[in-house]
Scaffold this active site. Structure first.
Site, PDB file in Angstrom:
ATOM      1  N   TYR A  31       0.880  -1.175   0.000  1.00 34.94           N
ATOM      2  CA  TYR A  31       0.000   0.000   0.000  1.00 34.94           C
ATOM      3  C   TYR A  31       0.916   1.223   0.000  1.00 34.94           C
ATOM      4  CZ  TYR A  31      -3.889  -3.055   1.416  1.00 34.94           C
ATOM      5  OH  TYR A  31      -4.847  -4.036   1.476  1.00 34.94           O
ATOM      6  N   PRO A  78     -12.250   0.517  -0.652  1.00 33.64           N
ATOM      7  CA  PRO A  78     -11.570  -0.787  -0.756  1.00 33.64           C
ATOM      8  C   PRO A  78     -10.238  -0.887  -0.009  1.00 33.64           C
ATOM      9  CG  PRO A  78     -11.376   0.435  -2.807  1.00 33.64           C
ATOM     10  CD  PRO A  78     -12.300   1.219  -1.939  1.00 33.64           C
ATOM     11  N   LYS A 112     -12.172  -4.771   3.105  1.00 34.68           N
ATOM     12  CA  LYS A 112     -13.111  -5.230   4.126  1.00 34.68           C
ATOM     13  C   LYS A 112     -14.496  -5.601   3.590  1.00 34.68           C
ATOM     14  CE  LYS A 112     -10.427  -5.176   7.476  1.00 34.68           C
ATOM     15  NZ  LYS A 112      -9.868  -6.518   7.503  1.00 34.68           N
ATOM     16  N   TYR A 160      -6.572  -5.440  10.125  1.00 35.03           N
ATOM     17  CA  TYR A 160      -6.361  -5.993   8.784  1.00 35.03           C
ATOM     18  C   TYR A 160      -6.728  -7.483   8.735  1.00 35.03           C
ATOM     19  CZ  TYR A 160      -4.385  -6.220   4.107  1.00 35.03           C
ATOM     20  OH  TYR A 160      -4.237  -6.355   2.741  1.00 35.03           O
TER      21      TYR A 160
HETATM   22  C1  PHB Z   1      -7.294  -6.575  -4.525  1.00 35.67           C
HETATM   23  O1  PHB Z   1      -6.410  -7.429  -4.693  1.00 35.67           O
HETATM   24  O2  PHB Z   1      -8.166  -6.396  -5.377  1.00 35.67           O
HETATM   25  C2  PHB Z   1      -7.253  -5.748  -3.304  1.00 35.67           C
HETATM   26  C3  PHB Z   1      -6.369  -6.063  -2.299  1.00 35.67           C
HETATM   27  C4  PHB Z   1      -6.324  -5.295  -1.156  1.00 35.67           C
HETATM   28  C5  PHB Z   1      -7.157  -4.214  -1.032  1.00 35.67           C
HETATM   29  C6  PHB Z   1      -8.072  -3.904  -2.027  1.00 35.67           C
HETATM   30  C7  PHB Z   1      -8.115  -4.679  -3.162  1.00 35.67           C
HETATM   31  O3  PHB Z   1      -7.085  -3.450   0.079  1.00 35.67           O
END
Ligand code: PHB
Ligand code: APR
Length: 391
Positions: free
Chosen positions: A201, A293, A297, A385
């Site tokens: 992230y 997103p 969650k 998480y």
């Molecule tokens: C995804 O792989 O689509 C994905 C993964 C983590 C997130 C949001 C989307 O926080």
């Protein structure tokens, strides 16, 4: 037709509820407006909390997930290209997440539903709910031109954000709480190995980026973009250049480029409706709440809702006690709000906001640096998480 529970919608919430009720021997029928291919084809997030994994295991729907899913014991944050890792497993006393696409979860739920004789009506047109606050609710729809009616004891509104269930709670009773974010996520899927073995992230001066995956050979990447962005302005090369820039040079060196076979833009929203029950109607999943997103969650929250709802309904049919049913909305909302807070917070420290000045950006960087150096802050992130307990 008559059943005990009419479930509106065959997304993750509706299908998971159908499986839970079937396990408890409670008769249910799922009424869905689309077809199976459409539902399975929708590309959504791909991170399952420990509690979601445990539930799929208990339901005996975890075979393929255990073989093909990837267990992640940690996740990464990046500030202007510099990475640090959150060791979720160590910080939570052993909890992890499973990277396994929602599309795969849906396929498994549908396959097993067929084997277990779970009743699903697809392509139901003009679905309507009736007398939800009376003692004999029913559902009507059209099927190949014929009018159909399903009488039931209770209705589970699992029909997502744009469904017909939520509006059945009178506006005088219904409260909504909402944040619409001034940006979206532009996401791609590509048949290339991921840049990193765990997610990243990234907060970058130019905006948020996320490196995710579906498997060892399939990658999912996102970048924050303005809401009015056009897909045609994002040919693959431009996307790869931008995501590489935001992830930073160390990660970019491992980004394998390839043609995107899916590309879409999704808006970000936080939304909660209260209460989640009205008379004989219960809301679950996106019908009641939306999270941005960041943190993945959405599906997990839907699973928590239907776990609570199935428990309440099982107690009702076993002992005639309405205690669980009466407590459903409060119990579900208590957890929903915590997940809303986490998703909102995680979005707020990782994204670039239009009104952000130098000070606001320094605050984000300071907060990320604080997390990097504090076991307490990392524990807060990790336990949210991997998923808060189902209390
Ligand atoms: C995804 O792989 O689509 C994905 C993964 C983590 C997130 C949001 C989307 O926080
Ligand atoms: N009648 C019947 N079915 C309907 C109606 C209707 N009027 N309106 C919508 N539906 C169906 C949709 O076609 C969809 O299959 O209800 C289903 C709702 O599914 P989701 O939108 O996926 O919502 P939910 O099951 O709550 O899932 C929550 O999964 O899809 C993700 O973003 C979502 O992460 C969130 C989580």
């Amino acid at each position: 037709m008559r059943t005990k529970i009419a479930i509106i919608g065959a997304g993750p919430a509706g299908l998971m509820l159908a499986h839970l009720l079937q396990r408890d021997g409670i008769d249910a029928v799922v009424v869905e407006s689309r077809n199976r291919d459409y539902i399975e084809g929708r590309v959504r997030a791909g991170v399952l909390e420990q509690t979601t994994v445990n539930l799929l295991e208990r339901l005996g729907i975890s075979g393929r997930m255990c073989r093909e899913g990837l267990i992640h014991t940690g996740t990464n944050l990046a500030i202007d290209g510099e990475l640090f890792r959150i060791d979720m497993e160590a910080l939570t006393g052993g909890s992890t997440v499973m990277v396994y696409g929602q599309q795969e979860v849906m396929r498994d739920l549908f396959d097993d539903a067929a084997e277990r004789g779970i009743k699903i009506i697809f392509e139901a047109e003009g679905v309507q709910l009736h007398e939800v606050d009376g003692s004999h609710p029913f559902v009507t729809w059209r099927e190949h031109g014929a009018e159909r009616r399903l009488d039931c004891d209770f209705i589970a509104g699992c029909d997502g954000f744009h469904g017909v269930s939520r509006p059945c709670i009178p506006e005088t009773i219904r409260k909504t709480f909402e944040r619409v974010y001034p940006f979206g996520w532009l996401g791609i899927l590509a048949e290339v190995p991921p840049a990193n073995h765990e997610l990243i992230y990234a907060n970058h001066e130019r905006g948020f980026a996320l490196a995710s995956m579906r498997s060892a050979t399939r990658s999912r990447y996102y970048i924050q973009c303005p809401l009015d962005e056009k897909l045609e302005d994002w040919p693959d090369e431009r996307f790869w250049d931008e995501v590489s820039l935001r992830l930073g040079p160390a990660t970019a060196a491992h980004v394998v480029r390839g043609p995107a076979f899916e590309k879409s833009i999704a808006p970000l929203r936080s939304f909660v409706t209260e209460p989640m029950r009205h008379g004989r109607l219960f809301l679950a999943g996106d019908a009641a709440h939306i999270v941005p997103p960041t943190g993945a969650k959405g599906l997990n929250l839907a699973v928590a809702d239907v776990t609570f709802l199935a428990e309440a309904l099982a107690a009702y049919y076993r002992s005639g006690s309405a205690l669980g049913i009466d407590h459903y909305s409060d119990r579900a909302l208590a957890r929903v709000w915590k997940a809303e807070r986490f998703s909102w917070w995680f979005t707020s420290i990782t994204h670039r906001f239009p009104e952000m000045d130098g000070f606001a950006r320094k605050m984000q960087v300071a907060e990320l640096n604080y997390i990097r150096g504090s076991r307490a802050a990392q524990t807060m992130l990790a336990e949210n998480y991997v998923g808060l307990p189902l209390q």
